[in-house]
Motif scaffolding. Structure first.
Motif: not given
Ligand code: SAH
Length: 413
Positions: A263-284
């Protein structure tokens, strides 16, 4: 509310797991609503503001992340939880809030440990092998899957393969087993030292039409049904029409933001924890989402553009130069911010940066109403208007309160 939710937990006042476990569910909700009303009444200019009634959830067996400590009773290994503020282990067999299959696996590990003649770690003496068991639960395509983490204080895992065979034979729902080696004297259950010893190392959970991977240490809401309600509400509050650029601050593994992408043009996530960021990349990738990006940074440093490049480490956004460049390029980086900080809340600097930006709408999800109200005061002083506050019962049996709030610049929904 159904009378059957009596919450007469046999471990009440013994186990330190939850503090409302001897209060009927209806009363728990009343207590939480009262606390929320009291806190929101402190907001200047909002004396007549009424938070919504609390969204109730099924209070039993909701926890999809279950932890057990192992100990000895009459020289037999048992599993339980620490009593409140002490390291004495209370034997827990039928917890009211834990997923029942997860509890059964923890009990099963304790039993098997006995037959494999494993020793249990003794914190005082610093000796012994098995420490904790952590089980996480997911449902994908209607099938329930379990992730099991066996935490040991020794580097050798005797008869490992036989143990895996026995455990998975007894509990076929187990999709994966991770061995976590944690020899340290610490109250942290898991160390960073994970070895996948069975299956893929993660489980997949279906959430509102998307799929999210859960690994041993990744953040994931512990109450699936509660999370569905909360995320749906956050999406409704975001008021998306397809043209918005959304900032998903404190994004964890990207759940909320990714659910908004359609429902959005774009979404940008910001997260401090590196392993969570890796999980987000995987989920994407798992969901084939194109309009989501994630940046590894402190949310305040990111939004104020004060952190310099080293704060923007991430798999897919290396070299990201922060919102300042976006602003120049696109005449204002974001229209909507979703923020879901940890209990400590956000920072005055983060909130001031939102106030000074073009952001029109703020969806603030909070797991601590005290810091929420503290932060809302800054938003309100800066000209934002509080439109709605909906407490959601993500943690029945405990005193914790999750609240979804909507603030807009215009004062309109
Ligand atoms: N929105 C996610 C996760 C919320 S938990 C979900 O619903 O699943 C809060 C997250 O904020 C955690 O993942 C934590 O690692 C992250 N966090 C904590 N401090 C932060 C900071 N200063 N900047 C950015 N992220 C932070």
């Amino acid at each position: 509310m159904d009378k059957k939710y009596l919450f007469d937990c046999p471990y009440a006042l013994k186990c330190g797991g939850c503090s409302y476990n001897n209060i009927p569910y209806e009363k728990q909700l009343e207590k939480k609503e009262g606390r929320i009303r009291g806190l929101f009444a402190q907001l200047p200019g909002y004396k007549n503001f009424k938070p919504d009634r609390m969204i109730a959830t099924d209070p039993y067996h909701y926890r999809n992340k279950v932890h057990g400590v192992l100990g000895y009773k009459n020289s037999k290994i048992f599993s339980g939880l620490y009593s409140e503020e002490s390291h004495r282990i209370v034997e827990v067999k039928d917890c009211l809030i834990e997923d029942e299959d997860a509890s059964a696996v923890i009990g099963g590990v304790a039993e098997l440990a006995g037959s494999f003649k494993y020793t249990v770690f003794d914190e005082d003496k610093g000796r012994g092998f098995l420490r904790h068991v952590l089980v996480r639960v997911a449902h994908s395509d209607g099938v329930k899957k379990l992730l099991v983490v066996i935490v040991t204080a020794l580097k050798e895992f005797p008869k490992k393969n036989d143990f895996i065979k026995a455990l998975t034979g007894r509990f076929p729902m187990i999709e994966t087993i991770i061995w976590n080696y944690n020899p340290k004297k610490t109250s942290m259950v898991l160390s960073d030292n994970n070895t996948v010893i069975y299956g893929p190392g993660y489980i997949i959970d279906d959430m509102l039409g998307l799929k999210f991977a859960i690994s041993a240490g990744s953040f994931y809401q512990v109450n699936h049904r509660g999370a569905e309600k909360m995320y749906s509400l956050a999406k409704e509050f975001a008021g998306l029409t397809g043209n918005e650029r959304v900032l998903d601050a404190y994004c964890g593994t990207g759940t909320i933001g990714m659910l908004m992408c359609d429902m959005a043009e774009s979404v940008l996530g910001v997260e401090l924890c590196e392993s969570a960021v890796r999980d987000a990349v995987f989920n994407k990738k798992l969901n084939g989402i194109k309009n989501y990006r994630v940046v590894c940074a402190d949310a305040t440093k990111y939004i104020t553009g004060s952190g310099g490049k080293e704060n923007y480490r991430s798999g897919i956004s290396r070299g990201e130069s922060g919102p300042a460049r976006d602003r120049q390029q696109r005449g204002g980086p974001f229209d909507v911010v979703i923020m879901d900080p940890p209990r400590a809340g956000s920072t005055p600097e983060f909130i001031k940066a939102v106030i000074d930006s073009n952001i029109q709408r703020v969806v603030y999800i909070s797991c601590d109403p005290e810091t929420l109200v503290r932060d809302l005061k800054i938003f309100i002083k800066g000209g934002f208007k509080l439109i709605r506050a909906v407490p959601t019962d993500m943690f029945p049996g405990t005193a914790h309160i999750e609240t979804v709030t909507l603030l807009t610049r215009s004062g309109k929904m």
